[in-house]
Scaffold this active site. Structure first.
Site, short mmCIF file in Angstrom:
data_model
loop_
_atom_site.label_atom_id
_atom_site.label_comp_id
_atom_site.label_asym_id
_atom_site.label_seq_id
_atom_site.Cartn_x
_atom_site.Cartn_y
_atom_site.Cartn_z
N THR A 147 0.87 -1.18 0.00
CA THR A 147 0.00 0.00 0.00
C THR A 147 0.90 1.23 0.00
O THR A 147 1.01 1.93 1.00
CB THR A 147 -0.93 0.03 1.23
OG1 THR A 147 -0.13 -0.15 2.43
CG2 THR A 147 -1.97 -1.05 1.18
N THR B 110 -1.03 -2.87 5.43
CA THR B 110 -1.31 -1.70 6.27
C THR B 110 -2.24 -0.78 5.50
O THR B 110 -1.88 -0.28 4.43
CB THR B 110 0.00 -0.97 6.61
OG1 THR B 110 0.85 -1.90 7.28
CG2 THR B 110 -0.25 0.23 7.50
N LYS C 170 -2.16 -0.94 14.00
CA LYS C 170 -0.97 -0.99 13.15
C LYS C 170 -0.37 0.40 12.90
O LYS C 170 0.83 0.63 13.11
CB LYS C 170 -1.33 -1.67 11.82
CG LYS C 170 -0.29 -1.55 10.74
CD LYS C 170 0.93 -2.33 11.08
CE LYS C 170 2.09 -1.91 10.22
NZ LYS C 170 3.04 -2.96 9.98
N GLY D 239 20.20 10.13 14.89
CA GLY D 239 21.06 10.02 13.71
C GLY D 239 20.31 10.53 12.50
O GLY D 239 19.58 11.52 12.57
N GLY E 291 13.55 5.69 7.66
CA GLY E 291 13.17 5.57 6.26
C GLY E 291 12.51 4.22 6.07
O GLY E 291 11.97 3.66 7.02
N CYS F 143 7.85 1.62 5.27
CA CYS F 143 6.71 1.61 6.21
C CYS F 143 6.56 2.92 6.99
O CYS F 143 5.59 3.64 6.79
CB CYS F 143 6.86 0.45 7.18
SG CYS F 143 6.96 -1.13 6.32
N LYS G 215 5.77 6.37 4.96
CA LYS G 215 4.50 6.43 4.24
C LYS G 215 3.33 6.15 5.17
O LYS G 215 2.23 6.68 4.97
CB LYS G 215 4.49 5.49 3.02
CG LYS G 215 4.54 4.01 3.30
CD LYS G 215 3.26 3.28 2.95
CE LYS G 215 3.46 1.78 3.18
NZ LYS G 215 2.31 1.10 3.69
N LYS H 13 18.29 0.65 6.66
CA LYS H 13 18.80 0.17 7.94
C LYS H 13 19.66 -1.05 7.67
O LYS H 13 19.59 -1.62 6.57
CB LYS H 13 17.67 -0.15 8.91
CG LYS H 13 16.80 -1.34 8.52
CD LYS H 13 15.82 -1.62 9.65
CE LYS H 13 15.12 -2.93 9.46
NZ LYS H 13 14.14 -3.21 10.51
C1 UGA Z 1 8.74 -0.94 10.92
C2 UGA Z 1 8.23 -1.32 12.31
O1 UGA Z 1 9.31 -1.29 13.24
C3 UGA Z 1 7.62 -2.72 12.29
O2 UGA Z 1 7.08 -3.04 13.55
C4 UGA Z 1 6.50 -2.72 11.23
O3 UGA Z 1 5.90 -4.00 11.14
C5 UGA Z 1 7.09 -2.35 9.89
O4 UGA Z 1 7.67 -1.04 9.97
C6 UGA Z 1 5.97 -2.35 8.90
O5 UGA Z 1 5.06 -1.50 9.02
O6 UGA Z 1 5.89 -3.26 8.07
P1 UGA Z 1 10.94 -1.56 9.52
O7 UGA Z 1 10.43 -0.63 8.47
O8 UGA Z 1 11.48 -2.90 9.11
O9 UGA Z 1 9.79 -1.85 10.60
O10 UGA Z 1 12.13 -0.78 10.24
P2 UGA Z 1 12.46 -0.27 11.71
O11 UGA Z 1 13.31 -1.25 12.41
O12 UGA Z 1 11.23 0.19 12.40
O13 UGA Z 1 13.37 0.99 11.37
C7 UGA Z 1 12.80 2.09 10.66
C8 UGA Z 1 13.80 3.19 10.47
O14 UGA Z 1 14.04 3.85 11.69
C9 UGA Z 1 15.17 2.78 9.94
O15 UGA Z 1 15.53 3.69 8.91
C10 UGA Z 1 16.08 2.90 11.13
O16 UGA Z 1 17.39 3.22 10.78
C11 UGA Z 1 15.41 4.05 11.89
N1 UGA Z 1 15.70 4.07 13.33
C12 UGA Z 1 15.29 3.05 14.11
C13 UGA Z 1 16.35 5.16 13.89
O17 UGA Z 1 16.71 6.12 13.20
N2 UGA Z 1 16.58 5.17 15.24
C14 UGA Z 1 16.19 4.15 16.04
O18 UGA Z 1 16.44 4.23 17.27
C15 UGA Z 1 15.54 3.06 15.47
#
Ligand code: UGA
Length: 435
Positions: free
Chosen positions: A85, A121, A206, A255, A259, A262, A265, A325
């Site tokens: 989505t 989502t 969600k 930092g 991005g 998920c 958007k 990430k």
């Molecule tokens: C995120 C959610 O964490 C999941 O629970 C959810 O299911 C998923 O989106 C989704 O909607 O499908 P994800 O996109 O895999 O998961 O990534 P995250 O681990 O949440 O990290 C997101 C971003 O935040 C990354 O760019 C990461 O570098 C950044 N981040 C994370 C930070 O800048 N600081 C932090 O302390 C943690």
């Protein structure tokens, strides 16, 4: 149980493989023939730790097949809809065309008692609308909404042993809960908490979860901005407030910001939906969350400019990390790739690398100079930028890297290096939110 999974991207491919691992008979379906061909040969079309092994074992068991033919969904009793989505091109809202198309395509193949289960989502209100579509088909099938909370990089673990299960089910649809209990029997037996609720709550759980996580990251990045103006250290601040169990240290890493496919958007689609519902004020803070997040990218470009003496033109900038990430090859809305592109557009010679995301980056932005290793990227660099905190970059040796660069200047976009070690080796070390 016999299960179909419509949509075999990050979410669907992992879900299909995990359902087979749990003992179900699974058919994964996607309109993208190239993707299905790869999956059918046991290769995921994206990088996800543990998934290749899981695909291989599930396919060897005979319980997992992949096809482009939606009619093969017939015979399954639970049909997961796991399509994307994305954000619409011309607004903040989510593009629901793939969800609508997936449900429409399933309709002729549904039988009485089948359950269509939305995992994508979606904006609140979508499930109720689609439940009517399923009911109107006259098949006797019903619909549930069962949001997914997996993180890329940990997708297999998050799917097999989730933190919680959320079932949004229609009124008086007791059979939906029973069917989902059957699907998730092993997680439930292991004590995974379950919340059974209505459609709207399930959909909101969600987006609320992702909005909270995005807010937490932007909160600490806002503190980083204040730290930059005062000489304070945001990483120590995060450690100190994180000791309070009510706050918690996780997702407080300041930092370059968030991005991926998920968080960005989802908060935008949530704001767009709130506006439609007349409650946009309730979510106006998310606009700030988004702005803080995007400002970090500008700050990174400013720091890069500063460390090369004020003019990026013609400077060799080594970019370490392109994925949004670590442990992912995903560059959708990646802060790292975005910064690399901005630097190139400002005239820098960008030499970029990432352990997994070079090919995905090249597809989005062919114009940078991509190399395979950090050593190649830093050779002759006027500045090194660490933009995605892969383990191999966190462990770089300042002396060894120093021997390869033109000038010892590094900007740590993820606050993941030891400033003392780098400064001790003669580097100019700059970071976001640190003195
Ligand atoms: C995120 C959610 O964490 C999941 O629970 C959810 O299911 C998923 O989106 C989704 O909607 O499908 P994800 O996109 O895999 O998961 O990534 P995250 O681990 O949440 O990290 C997101 C971003 O935040 C990354 O760019 C990461 O570098 C950044 N981040 C994370 C930070 O800048 N600081 C932090 O302390 C943690």
């Amino acid at each position: 149980m016999r299960v179909s999974v419509v949509g075999c991207g990050y979410l669907g491919a992992v879900h299909a493989a995990c359902m087979a691992e749990l003992g179900h008979e699974v058919v994964g379906i996607d309109v993208d023939a190239a993707k299905i061909e790869m999956l059918a040969s046991g290769k995921p079309p994206f990088f996800e730790p543990g998934l290749p092994e899981l695909l291989t074992s599930a396919m060897a068991s005979g319980r997992l097949t992949f096809t482009t033919d939606i009619s093969e969904a017939a015979g399954a009793t639970v049909h997961f809809v796991a399509v994307g989505t994305p954000q619409l091109g011309d607004s903040n809202a989510a593009d629901l065309r793939y969800v609508d198309a997936a449900v429409d395509a399933l309709l002729p193949h549904l039988a009485a008692g089948d359950l269509v289960v939305g995992k994508s989502t979606v904006p609140v209100g979508t499930a109720a609308r689609l439940a009517d579509v399923v009911a109107a088909s006259g098949s006797g099938a019903t619909l549930a909404w069962n949001p997914e909370f997996l993180r890329e990089g940990f997708a297999v673990k998050d799917t097999l042993t989730p933190d919680r299960l959320v079932y949004g089910i229609g009124q008086d649809d007791a059979s939906a809960e029973a069917a989902l209990d059957g699907v998730y029997a092993s997680a439930l037996a292991g004590g995974t908490p379950k919340v059974v609720t209505d459609y709207a709550t399930a959909e909101l759980v969600k987006v609320a979860a992702n909005a909270f996580l995005a807010t937490k990251i932007s909160f600490i990045n806002a503190m980083a901005e204040v730290a930059e103006a005062t000489g304070a250290d945001v990483t120590q601040l995060a450690d100190a407030i994180g000791y309070d169990a009510r706050i918690g240290r996780r997702f407080l890493n300041a930092g370059l910001g968030f991005g991926g496919g998920c968080l960005p958007k989802d908060i935008r689609a949530f704001m767009a939906r709130a506006e439609e519902l007349g409650v946009d004020q309730a979510l106006s803070f998310l606009r700030e969350v988004d702005s803080i997040n995007l400002r970090r990218r500008e700050r990174m470009v400013d720091l890069a400019t500063e460390v090369v003496g004020g003019d990026l033109r013609g400077k060799n900038i080594a970019v370490l990390g392109l994925a949004f990430k670590p442990d992912s090859d995903d560059v959708r809305d990646s802060p790292a790739l975005d910064v690399a592109i901005r630097l190139a557009e400002l005239g820098a010679h960008v030499i970029a690398t990432d352990p997994e995301a070079v090919e995905t980056s090249r597809r989005r932005y062919p114009d940078a100079d991509y190399v395979t290793t950090a050593e190649e990227a830093v050779k002759g660099a006027d500045a090194v930028l660490l933009l995605t905190e892969w383990k191999q970059y966190r462990e770089l040796d300042p002396e060894a890297v120093g021997a390869l660069v033109e000038r010892r200047a590094i900007v740590d976009g993820r606050n993941c290096l030891d400033p003392a070690a780098w400064r001790g080796a003669g580097w100019t070390y700059r970071a976001l939110g640190r003195p």
